[in-house]
Design an enzyme around this catalytic site. Structure first.
Site, PDB file in Angstrom:
ATOM      1  N   VAL A  25       7.391   2.381   4.199  1.00 47.00           N
ATOM      2  CA  VAL A  25       8.342   1.728   3.296  1.00 47.00           C
ATOM      3  C   VAL A  25       7.853   1.824   1.849  1.00 47.00           C
ATOM      4  O   VAL A  25       8.635   2.095   0.939  1.00 47.00           O
ATOM      5  CB  VAL A  25       8.596   0.264   3.716  1.00 47.00           C
ATOM      6  N   CYS A  26       6.558   1.634   1.625  1.00 46.78           N
ATOM      7  CA  CYS A  26       6.004   1.721   0.267  1.00 46.78           C
ATOM      8  C   CYS A  26       6.152   3.134  -0.290  1.00 46.78           C
ATOM      9  O   CYS A  26       6.487   3.324  -1.460  1.00 46.78           O
ATOM     10  CB  CYS A  26       4.540   1.300   0.259  1.00 46.78           C
ATOM     11  N   ASP A  27       5.900   4.123   0.552  1.00 46.35           N
ATOM     12  CA  ASP A  27       6.070   5.524   0.191  1.00 46.35           C
ATOM     13  C   ASP A  27       7.526   5.761  -0.226  1.00 46.35           C
ATOM     14  O   ASP A  27       7.803   6.315  -1.296  1.00 46.35           O
ATOM     15  CB  ASP A  27       5.678   6.389   1.390  1.00 46.35           C
TER      16      ASP A  27
ATOM     17  N   SER B 217       0.842  -1.198   0.000  1.00 47.66           N
ATOM     18  CA  SER B 217       0.000   0.000   0.000  1.00 47.66           C
ATOM     19  C   SER B 217       0.871   1.240   0.000  1.00 47.66           C
ATOM     20  O   SER B 217       1.789   1.359   0.824  1.00 47.66           O
ATOM     21  CB  SER B 217      -0.917   0.025   1.223  1.00 47.66           C
TER      22      SER B 217
END
Length: 166
Positions: free
Chosen positions: A59-61, A54
């Site tokens: 971490v995804c950002d 997501s």
């Protein structure tokens, strides 16, 4: 199959593991305007496919921002970030984050990408963190299934693989 944990708990991935040398499986995901996108839509170019659970997590950002920065340095490489976030949420996140070089795509509708690339997490309707490089002939030249979903991929190895792919 790749052995993957999520918050240190083992998870089961749905689909077949994709390996270097494999013909890249096709998929259908949604662009931010809800139009369908397939692997063939970027045929003839190298694709770096960044897979995240997501965009709305740290971490995804960071992963998406990092590949967005690297995109300007890569010639003839399309960077696709695929998550199960709704297309509307992806568009809003990209606008707020200033993401303009990476194309965010949603696998929410069918989990087509997740199942075809073996990254759909059973029971969670999330994708495991992974990075794939697909060359202009649709052959997988790099595949990383990140062992712990909450950690970063090997950015340098993925970027080098994208640079080396033809």
């Amino acid at each position: 199959m790749a052995s993957v944990t999520f918050a240190n708990n083992p998870v089961t991935l749905i689909g077949n593991e994709v390996k270097v040398g494999d013909k890249a499986p096709d998929f259908t995901v949604l662009a931010n305007d809800l139009s369908p996108v397939t692997l063939a839509d970027s045929k003839g170019s190298v694709r770096l496919i960044s897979v995240v659970p997501s965009l709305d997590t740290g971490v995804c950002d960071a992963q998406t921002r990092r590949f967005n920065e690297e995109a300007a340095k890569l010639d003839n490489v399309n960077i696709l970030t695929i998550s199960v976030d709704l297309p509307f949420a992806q568009a809003r996140w990209c606008g707020a984050a200033g993401i303009d070089k990476v194309k965010t795509l949603s696998d929410h509708r069918d989990l087509s990408f997740g199942e075809n690339y073996g990254v759909a997490i059973e029971g969670l309707r999330l994708l495991a963190r992974a990075v794939f490089v697909v060359d202009s002939n649709d052959v997988v030249t790099y595949a990383e299934y990140v062992p712990e979903v909450t950690t970063h991929p090997n950015y340098e190895a993925a970027i080098e693989a994208a640079k080396a792919a033809k």
